[in-house]
Design a protein around this motif. Structure first.
Motif, PDB file in Angstrom:
ATOM      1  N   LYS A 108       0.833  -1.196   0.000  1.00 40.70           N
ATOM      2  CA  LYS A 108       0.000   0.000   0.000  1.00 40.70           C
ATOM      3  C   LYS A 108       0.872   1.252   0.000  1.00 40.70           C
ATOM      4  N   LYS A 109       0.639   2.138  -0.971  1.00 42.00           N
ATOM      5  CA  LYS A 109       1.435   3.356  -1.077  1.00 42.00           C
ATOM      6  C   LYS A 109       1.287   4.226   0.160  1.00 42.00           C
ATOM      7  N   GLU A 110       0.078   4.235   0.759  1.00 43.37           N
ATOM      8  CA  GLU A 110      -0.122   5.071   1.947  1.00 43.37           C
ATOM      9  C   GLU A 110       0.709   4.593   3.129  1.00 43.37           C
ATOM     10  N   ASP A 111       1.000   3.269   3.184  1.00 40.25           N
ATOM     11  CA  ASP A 111       1.855   2.759   4.257  1.00 40.25           C
ATOM     12  C   ASP A 111       3.289   3.254   4.085  1.00 40.25           C
ATOM     13  N   THR A 112       3.747   3.274   2.835  1.00 40.45           N
ATOM     14  CA  THR A 112       5.088   3.765   2.557  1.00 40.45           C
ATOM     15  C   THR A 112       5.200   5.251   2.881  1.00 40.45           C
ATOM     16  N   LEU A 113       4.221   6.039   2.441  1.00 41.58           N
ATOM     17  CA  LEU A 113       4.227   7.481   2.714  1.00 41.58           C
ATOM     18  C   LEU A 113       4.139   7.750   4.214  1.00 41.58           C
ATOM     19  N   SER A 114       3.318   6.966   4.905  1.00 43.11           N
ATOM     20  CA  SER A 114       3.176   7.113   6.353  1.00 43.11           C
ATOM     21  C   SER A 114       4.490   6.824   7.061  1.00 43.11           C
ATOM     22  N   MET A 115       5.194   5.763   6.612  1.00 43.98           N
ATOM     23  CA  MET A 115       6.460   5.420   7.251  1.00 43.98           C
ATOM     24  C   MET A 115       7.525   6.486   6.993  1.00 43.98           C
ATOM     25  N   ILE A 116       7.542   7.050   5.787  1.00 43.32           N
ATOM     26  CA  ILE A 116       8.493   8.121   5.477  1.00 43.32           C
ATOM     27  C   ILE A 116       8.249   9.321   6.393  1.00 43.32           C
ATOM     28  N   LEU A 117       6.968   9.664   6.583  1.00 42.56           N
ATOM     29  CA  LEU A 117       6.622  10.766   7.477  1.00 42.56           C
ATOM     30  C   LEU A 117       7.008  10.440   8.917  1.00 42.56           C
ATOM     31  N   GLU A 118       6.753   9.190   9.334  1.00 41.78           N
ATOM     32  CA  GLU A 118       7.140   8.758  10.681  1.00 41.78           C
ATOM     33  C   GLU A 118       8.639   8.925  10.906  1.00 41.78           C
ATOM     34  N   ILE A 119       9.425   8.471   9.938  1.00 47.25           N
ATOM     35  CA  ILE A 119      10.883   8.536  10.058  1.00 47.25           C
ATOM     36  C   ILE A 119      11.345   9.987  10.150  1.00 47.25           C
ATOM     37  N   PHE A 120      10.710  10.858   9.377  1.00 50.33           N
ATOM     38  CA  PHE A 120      11.035  12.280   9.442  1.00 50.33           C
ATOM     39  C   PHE A 120      10.735  12.844  10.839  1.00 50.33           C
ATOM     40  N   ILE A 121       9.577  12.490  11.379  1.00 50.10           N
ATOM     41  CA  ILE A 121       9.185  12.959  12.717  1.00 50.10           C
ATOM     42  C   ILE A 121      10.125  12.403  13.779  1.00 50.10           C
ATOM     43  N   VAL A 122      10.408  11.106  13.672  1.00 48.79           N
ATOM     44  CA  VAL A 122      11.295  10.451  14.639  1.00 48.79           C
ATOM     45  C   VAL A 122      12.663  11.124  14.657  1.00 48.79           C
ATOM     46  N   SER A 123      13.144  11.533  13.493  1.00 50.00           N
ATOM     47  CA  SER A 123      14.450  12.189  13.398  1.00 50.00           C
ATOM     48  C   SER A 123      14.438  13.580  14.028  1.00 50.00           C
ATOM     49  N   LEU A 124      13.286  14.244  13.984  1.00 49.15           N
ATOM     50  CA  LEU A 124      13.183  15.598  14.533  1.00 49.15           C
ATOM     51  C   LEU A 124      13.061  15.618  16.056  1.00 49.15           C
ATOM     52  N   ILE A 125      12.446  14.584  16.621  1.00 46.14           N
ATOM     53  CA  ILE A 125      12.172  14.583  18.068  1.00 46.14           C
ATOM     54  C   ILE A 125      13.436  14.743  18.920  1.00 46.14           C
ATOM     55  N   PRO A 126      14.542  14.001  18.657  1.00 47.31           N
ATOM     56  CA  PRO A 126      15.745  14.190  19.477  1.00 47.31           C
ATOM     57  C   PRO A 126      16.287  15.618  19.427  1.00 47.31           C
ATOM     58  N   PHE A 127      16.238  16.244  18.252  1.00 45.56           N
ATOM     59  CA  PHE A 127      16.711  17.623  18.130  1.00 45.56           C
ATOM     60  C   PHE A 127      15.850  18.561  18.965  1.00 45.56           C
ATOM     61  N   ASN A 128      14.554  18.310  18.960  1.00 46.52           N
ATOM     62  CA  ASN A 128      13.657  19.139  19.763  1.00 46.52           C
ATOM     63  C   ASN A 128      13.925  18.972  21.246  1.00 46.52           C
ATOM     64  N   ILE A 129      14.219  17.741  21.666  1.00 44.82           N
ATOM     65  CA  ILE A 129      14.514  17.491  23.082  1.00 44.82           C
ATOM     66  C   ILE A 129      15.772  18.237  23.504  1.00 44.82           C
ATOM     67  N   VAL A 130      16.810  18.176  22.645  1.00 45.87           N
ATOM     68  CA  VAL A 130      18.057  18.888  22.940  1.00 45.87           C
ATOM     69  C   VAL A 130      17.815  20.397  23.000  1.00 45.87           C
ATOM     70  N   LEU A 131      17.034  20.894  22.052  1.00 42.73           N
ATOM     71  CA  LEU A 131      16.768  22.335  21.990  1.00 42.73           C
ATOM     72  C   LEU A 131      15.873  22.826  23.124  1.00 42.73           C
ATOM     73  N   LEU A 132      15.233  21.896  23.834  1.00 41.40           N
ATOM     74  CA  LEU A 132      14.385  22.298  24.967  1.00 41.40           C
ATOM     75  C   LEU A 132      15.204  22.947  26.080  1.00 41.40           C
ATOM     76  N   THR A 133      16.506  22.723  26.049  1.00 45.29           N
ATOM     77  CA  THR A 133      17.381  23.380  27.029  1.00 45.29           C
ATOM     78  C   THR A 133      17.340  24.898  26.870  1.00 45.29           C
ATOM     79  N   LEU A 134      16.872  25.340  25.701  1.00 45.48           N
ATOM     80  CA  LEU A 134      16.730  26.783  25.474  1.00 45.48           C
ATOM     81  C   LEU A 134      15.483  27.344  26.159  1.00 45.48           C
ATOM     82  N   LYS A 135      14.676  26.427  26.696  1.00 39.20           N
ATOM     83  CA  LYS A 135      13.465  26.800  27.442  1.00 39.20           C
ATOM     84  C   LYS A 135      12.523  27.670  26.607  1.00 39.20           C
ATOM     85  N   SER A 136      12.334  27.233  25.375  1.00 38.33           N
ATOM     86  CA  SER A 136      11.425  27.949  24.480  1.00 38.33           C
ATOM     87  C   SER A 136      10.057  27.269  24.493  1.00 38.33           C
ATOM     88  N   SER A 137       9.006  28.063  24.715  1.00 39.98           N
ATOM     89  CA  SER A 137       7.658  27.506  24.730  1.00 39.98           C
ATOM     90  C   SER A 137       7.263  27.001  23.344  1.00 39.98           C
TER      91      SER A 137
END
Length: 208
Positions: free
Chosen positions: A118-147
């Motif tokens: 299913k093409k939607e499963d592939t697109l969903s996984m690509i989006l998931e991987i993109f989100i998963v990659s962003l989460i650690p950066f956001n956690i690190v940047l939380l040290t800036l205490k930005s709302s």
């Protein structure tokens, strides 16, 4: 085998293969399959350039995707692979790394990084991987205490949960801890993300 990592992998494969409707599929996994020897040899078998077992079966599946690949839903087998967290993440890292190189070489096109058709499963996984990659950066940047960064992290986690909701629901049906699976699934997707990045680099540096 028992254990949360083994149950995770079992349900993962069952979930995505079951999303293929009907009794035929366009993909292949060598956990359990039978093929006529003459067809196997005619299609030149597995790609022996791939180091260690990873995606040679999926590449071969791409070679025979125009054939009728019967999906025996009633067949039950015991796959003698015993996962722990380390081996699960290492295996999926290696598979993602080799899979993206195979895609870039044009040898693997049928379902890209997802085992369903299913093409939607592939697109969903690509989006998931993109989100998963962003989460650690956001956690690190939380040290800036930005709302704004805090809200962004919450948004990413919610979006990740929505994308995985139907998959996570399968574990709830099987009475497996959703919290444990949520984090295990995240770590697995993170390993896949890193595998894709390393695969891109190895491909461009001409490493098979």
């Amino acid at each position: 085998h028992e254990g949360i990592c083994n149950r995770f992998k079992d349900i993962y494969y069952n979930y995505y293969f079951d999303r293929n409707k009907g009794n035929f599929t366009k993909t292949l996994s060598t956990h359990c399959f039978i093929i006529k020897k003459d067809l196997f040899l005619k299609k030149e078998g597995f790609n022996e350039n791939i180091k260690n077992a990873s995606i040679e079966d999926a590449e071969f599946g791409n070679k025979i995707r125009d054939e009728k690949i019967f999906l025996g839903r009633e067949v039950k087998v015991t796959h003698l692979k015993n996962y722990n967290i380390k081996s699960l993440l290492k295996t999926d890292f290696k598979m993602a790394k080799n899979k993206i190189k195979s895609i870039l070489r044009g040898r693997y096109k049928s379902h890209m990084i997802n085992i369903s058709n299913k093409k939607e499963d592939t697109l969903s996984m690509i989006l998931e991987i993109f989100i998963v990659s962003l989460i650690p950066f956001n956690i690190v940047l939380l040290t800036l205490k930005s709302s704004i960064l805090t809200l962004n992290l919450i948004f990413l986690i919610i979006l990740y949960t929505i994308l995985n909701f139907s998959f996570l629901k399968e574990f709830y049906k099987n009475r497996i801890s959703i919290i444990k699976i949520f984090f295990l699934n995240y770590l697995d997707k993170l390993a896949i993300s890193l595998g894709l990045i390393f695969g891109f680099l190895e491909y461009f540096f001409k490493k098979y």
